[in-house]
Design a protein around this motif. Structure first.
Motif, mmCIF file in Angstrom:
data_model
loop_
_atom_site.group_PDB
_atom_site.id
_atom_site.type_symbol
_atom_site.label_atom_id
_atom_site.label_comp_id
_atom_site.label_asym_id
_atom_site.label_seq_id
_atom_site.Cartn_x
_atom_site.Cartn_y
_atom_site.Cartn_z
ATOM 1 N N GLU A 1 0.681 -1.237 0.007
ATOM 2 C CA GLU A 1 0.024 0.013 0.114
ATOM 3 C C GLU A 1 0.860 1.023 0.005
ATOM 4 N N ASP A 2 2.213 1.241 0.150
ATOM 5 C CA ASP A 2 3.192 2.338 0.189
ATOM 6 C C ASP A 2 3.668 2.368 -1.265
ATOM 7 N N PRO A 3 3.582 3.789 -1.899
ATOM 8 C CA PRO A 3 4.257 3.986 -3.300
ATOM 9 C C PRO A 3 5.817 3.829 -3.058
ATOM 10 N N GLU A 4 6.431 4.126 -2.053
ATOM 11 C CA GLU A 4 7.888 4.131 -1.982
ATOM 12 C C GLU A 4 8.483 2.630 -2.031
ATOM 13 N N PHE A 5 7.767 1.970 -1.505
ATOM 14 C CA PHE A 5 8.013 0.398 -1.653
ATOM 15 C C PHE A 5 7.741 -0.107 -3.028
ATOM 16 N N PHE A 6 6.943 0.503 -3.730
ATOM 17 C CA PHE A 6 6.600 0.010 -5.354
ATOM 18 C C PHE A 6 7.999 0.678 -5.799
ATOM 19 N N GLU A 7 8.154 1.862 -5.801
ATOM 20 C CA GLU A 7 9.565 2.257 -6.439
ATOM 21 C C GLU A 7 10.755 1.369 -6.011
ATOM 22 N N ASN A 8 10.871 1.278 -4.887
ATOM 23 C CA ASN A 8 12.223 0.693 -4.599
ATOM 24 C C ASN A 8 12.268 -1.050 -5.202
ATOM 25 N N LEU A 9 10.916 -1.434 -5.144
ATOM 26 C CA LEU A 9 10.554 -2.803 -5.623
ATOM 27 C C LEU A 9 10.893 -2.969 -7.391
ATOM 28 N N GLN A 10 10.483 -1.710 -7.783
ATOM 29 C CA GLN A 10 10.460 -1.762 -9.249
ATOM 30 C C GLN A 10 12.107 -1.444 -9.756
ATOM 31 N N ARG A 11 12.899 -0.696 -8.937
ATOM 32 C CA ARG A 11 14.140 -0.436 -9.416
ATOM 33 C C ARG A 11 14.895 -1.731 -9.166
ATOM 34 N N VAL A 12 14.656 -2.301 -7.865
ATOM 35 C CA VAL A 12 15.780 -3.508 -7.754
ATOM 36 C C VAL A 12 15.069 -4.705 -8.537
ATOM 37 N N ARG A 13 14.086 -4.730 -8.908
ATOM 38 C CA ARG A 13 13.536 -5.866 -9.907
ATOM 39 C C ARG A 13 14.329 -5.729 -11.028
ATOM 40 N N GLN A 14 14.629 -4.426 -11.965
ATOM 41 C CA GLN A 14 15.195 -4.164 -13.088
ATOM 42 C C GLN A 14 16.784 -4.541 -12.690
ATOM 43 N N SER A 15 17.348 -3.980 -11.492
ATOM 44 C CA SER A 15 18.565 -4.357 -11.328
ATOM 45 C C SER A 15 18.975 -5.682 -11.182
ATOM 46 N N ALA A 16 18.015 -6.353 -10.574
ATOM 47 C CA ALA A 16 18.468 -7.533 -10.163
ATOM 48 C C ALA A 16 18.776 -8.555 -11.600
ATOM 49 N N MET A 17 18.195 -8.177 -12.793
ATOM 50 C CA MET A 17 18.383 -9.006 -13.833
ATOM 51 C C MET A 17 19.606 -9.069 -14.473
ATOM 52 N N THR A 18 20.405 -7.812 -14.169
ATOM 53 C CA THR A 18 21.712 -7.620 -14.904
ATOM 54 C C THR A 18 22.714 -6.948 -13.933
ATOM 55 N N ARG A 19 22.619 -6.219 -13.031
ATOM 56 C CA ARG A 19 23.721 -5.630 -12.474
ATOM 57 C C ARG A 19 24.505 -6.316 -11.753
ATOM 58 N N PRO A 20 23.983 -7.230 -10.685
ATOM 59 C CA PRO A 20 25.030 -8.260 -9.945
ATOM 60 C C PRO A 20 25.908 -8.834 -10.763
ATOM 61 N N PHE A 21 25.588 -9.455 -11.943
ATOM 62 C CA PHE A 21 26.798 -9.968 -12.849
ATOM 63 C C PHE A 21 27.636 -9.040 -13.473
ATOM 64 N N GLN A 22 26.982 -7.691 -13.780
ATOM 65 C CA GLN A 22 27.950 -6.799 -14.552
ATOM 66 C C GLN A 22 29.064 -6.478 -13.700
ATOM 67 N N VAL A 23 28.677 -6.496 -12.329
ATOM 68 C CA VAL A 23 30.043 -6.143 -11.471
ATOM 69 C C VAL A 23 31.006 -7.256 -11.795
ATOM 70 N N THR A 24 30.679 -8.494 -11.736
ATOM 71 C CA THR A 24 31.646 -9.661 -11.974
ATOM 72 C C THR A 24 32.168 -9.706 -13.384
ATOM 73 N N GLN A 25 31.463 -9.411 -14.279
ATOM 74 C CA GLN A 25 31.538 -9.112 -15.603
ATOM 75 C C GLN A 25 32.719 -8.263 -15.759
ATOM 76 N N GLY A 26 32.561 -7.182 -14.860
ATOM 77 C CA GLY A 26 33.558 -5.991 -14.945
ATOM 78 C C GLY A 26 34.938 -6.759 -14.470
ATOM 79 N N LEU A 27 34.719 -7.533 -13.323
ATOM 80 C CA LEU A 27 35.906 -8.061 -12.782
ATOM 81 C C LEU A 27 36.741 -8.854 -14.044
ATOM 82 N N PHE A 28 35.919 -9.587 -14.545
ATOM 83 C CA PHE A 28 36.568 -10.543 -15.666
ATOM 84 C C PHE A 28 37.137 -9.650 -16.859
ATOM 85 N N THR A 29 36.626 -8.466 -17.167
ATOM 86 C CA THR A 29 37.213 -7.688 -18.091
ATOM 87 C C THR A 29 38.437 -7.270 -17.474
#
Length: 627
Positions: free
Chosen positions: A138-166
């Motif tokens: 029922e909290d719009p702020e929770f939705f905003e955080n959830l939306q952002r992390v849901r998008q980030s979870a798809m690629t960002r964690p691996f991109q850190v390690t991908q940067g490491l491999f690079t």
């Protein structure tokens, strides 16, 4: 919710940090992401590192082989092509082919490893989203955080390690190419290293700008996603056509996108200016290095073959240095999103796990909410005020009232889905807060008026819980599933589907079928009956049923429940006349309670609303003696 926002706000590139602390941060980001990727697949992780090392060795060898090829070409005589030249050319071609093959293999391994990491992180986001208190939604702020992390979870964690491999690959390649250059001209290496510094500094600023831009655009992204969903979703399609709302929705979507694109243009302009500054400064250093090499060639201090090899090496090393800077930038930029993800997980960890040391759920001896008050996040008024509702063992209790009176909110509190702001919610004499939420919810079955129509088989729609999940292995439908369907009077309709209970209930997929609104309502009721819970909460379970079907449902409720307790919410007062007790709600309060006879004799709100509804069936007037 402020915990998540504070974890992400104020992150402006860490401009105030020392180079030592920035270095420690990069090391920490690399450590966390590497641990994550390793946990997903150690074998693929090792394979990717090995491929990076082999690719680096191949690149360094190419520089030395180029020098041999050029030297032997310059030494050509009338005797023609020598075996040494043939072998050198063959070696160069083989190394280049090996490099191309390794690049393909690296791409395949990265893709697979990236999917494994995305799955792992998405499951973590799903775990939070499905276990945090319902109030968060029922909290719009929770939705905003959830939306952002849901998008980030798809690629960002691996991109850190991908940067490491690079970084690993470029460092290894730089060492190999650098060793080849040192063997030719040692002074080239420090000059090229200096050229990387401006790009490294500007790239850090670019990363901070990118993260701030993403956070600022979260609300716009959420609304664009919603408007796009409305225009493409099956459930909304009929109203969009009936009300001719498509042009308005399209204009709204375009306006939102225009706003985003305008912000994006400004953002990309700032990034481009920073990148240009870094590249220009780096290019100046590279030009100086190449001019110095030309002067040495002109003075005869450097041979043509060695110079050619040096130029190839400089070009290769420059590319590796750019890759190194890009890898560090990727680690830093994606690390900001990784911080955001982990802050989200930490902030909601306690909510998701529930109380520690929860008591065992005692045998059911009734449940009640006692002097409960509840306010939705951001609301200026209380949805419930000092509400007390009790459901005794084996009782059928009804809650009635007009729209917005608080009936559904009270049901959610009794089901343990909302935690009240004040008052107690009790299982017998034990507060819900002391009980395991999983155990509690396994003993309560709830069907709301806005129940979900799952695009699964009929069997899975009914047996939709942990105990019933194996039902999908029985395409004919298990007997306990059929028993629940018969109790809700939907067995016949499900049996006549193309594949019986195994039929997928959705038009979204091939070889499926759909149900009518009333049939879906009965299936949802069967879902509640299937669970064999101590307490069954039915919120407007008959909204899509005709009056006869609704009367039959309520009349048979005691028989169907076989001694279990039920809370029945309805707008139709005539349906609940046989309840053991009826609570009448108005503006978030319980204003009356008692049996139908007692409430009618009181001549209060219940009697007023009952007679108002009855008047539709008795236009000449209704009396208590009417059938």
């Amino acid at each position: 919710m402020s915990g998540v926002r504070s974890a992400t706000s104020g992150r402006d590139g860490h401009g105030g940090r020392s180079s030592t602390s920035r270095g420690r941060r990069v090391v920490e980001l690399v450590r966390r992401s590497t641990r994550l990727v390793w946990s997903c697949s150690p074998r693929l992780f090792v394979a990717l590192v090995a491929l990076q090392i082999v690719a680096a060795a191949s690149l360094g060898a190419q520089v030395l082989v180029v020098a041999q090829v050029l030297e032997r070409i310059l030494d050509l005589t009338e005797a023609g092509v020598t075996p040494g030249l043939v072998w050198s050319v063959a070696a160069l071609a083989g190394l280049m082919a090996l490099g191309a093959l390794i690049a393909v293999a690296q791409g395949s391994v990265r893709r697979l490893l990236g999917e494994l990491v995305a799955r792992s992180m998405n499951e973590k986001v799903q775990d939070v989203a499905t276990t945090v208190p319902l109030r968060n939604f029922e909290d719009p702020e929770f939705f905003e955080n959830l939306q952002r992390v849901r998008q980030s979870a798809m690629t960002r964690p691996f991109q850190v390690t991908q940067g490491l491999f690079t970084v690993i690959g470029t460092v290894a390649s730089s060492v190999a190419v650098g060793a080849a250059l040192v063997a030719l001209y040692p002074w080239l290496l420090p000059l090229l290293a200096v050229g990387a510094v401006p790009v490294l500094l500007t790239s850090r600023r670019e990363s901070a700008l990118e993260f701030r831009f993403t956070v600022a655009q979260t609300t716009n992204q959420r609304e664009r996603t919603y408007v796009n969903y409305v225009q493409t979703n099956r459930d909304e399609a009929k109203e969009i056509r009936a009300f001719q709302v498509s042009p308005w929705l399209r204009d709204r979507y375009r306006a939102l996108y225009d706003s985003y694109l305008e912000a994006l243009r400004k953002h990309l302009g700032r990034r481009l200016r920073l990148a240009t500054l870094g590249q220009v400064l780096s290019g100046v250093v590279l030009v100086g290095t190449l001019l110095l090499l030309v002067v040495l060639i002109a003075n005869g201090e450097v041979g043509v073959a060695d110079a050619g090899a040096a130029i190839v090496g400089i070009r290769a090393l420059q590319g590796q240095i750019q890759g190194l800077v890009g890898g560090v930038q990727q680690i830093h930029e994606s690390g900001l999103y990784l911080d955001d993800l982990e802050a989200f997980f930490r902030h909601h960890a306690d909510e998701a796990t529930g109380p520690a040391g929860a008591d065992d759920l005692p045998p059911f001896d009734g449940a009640r909410i006692e002097k409960v008050s509840f306010r939705y996040p951001g609301s200026g008024t209380e949805a419930l005020q000092d509400v007390t509702i009790e459901v005794g063992r084996g009782e059928v209790v009804a809650v009635v009232g007009e729209n917005g009176s608080g009936k559904t909110t009270a049901a959610k509190v009794l089901a343990g889905l909302y935690e009240p702001d004040a008052g107690d919610v009790l299982w017998g004499e034990t507060p819900y807060a002391k009980l395991s939420q999983d155990d509690l919810r396994s003993r309560v079955a709830v069907i709301f008026q806005d129940f979900v129509r799952y695009a699964f088989s009929a069997t899975e729609n009914i047996a939709l819980d942990r105990a019933g999940i194996d039902a999908r292995q029985d395409p004919a439908g298990r007997e306990d599933v059929r028993a629940a369907a018969r109790a809700a009077d939907i067995d016949g309709a499900l049996s006549r589907l193309p594949h019986g209970y195994a039929t997928r209930l959705s038009r979204m997929f091939d070889d499926s079928a759909d149900l009518s609104g009333g049939q879906w309502q009965r299936l949802a009721i069967a879902r509640a009956f299937y669970r064999d819970a101590d307490l069954v909460i039915l919120d407007e379970p008959s909204a899509a049923l005709d009056p006869r079907a609704e009367h039959d449902l309520f009349s048979s409720l005691r028989t169907t429940l076989r001694g279990r307790s039920a809370l029945f919410i309805s707008h139709r007062f005539a349906t609940v006349r046989g309840a053991d007790r009826i609570y009448v709600m108005d503006s978030g309060r319980v204003v009356e309670s008692g049996t139908h006879t007692e409430l009618m004799a009181r001549r209060g709100l219940y009697a007023e609303l009952f007679e108002l509804q009855a008047g539709a069936y008795f236009p000449d007037g209704w009396s208590s003696s009417a059938p």
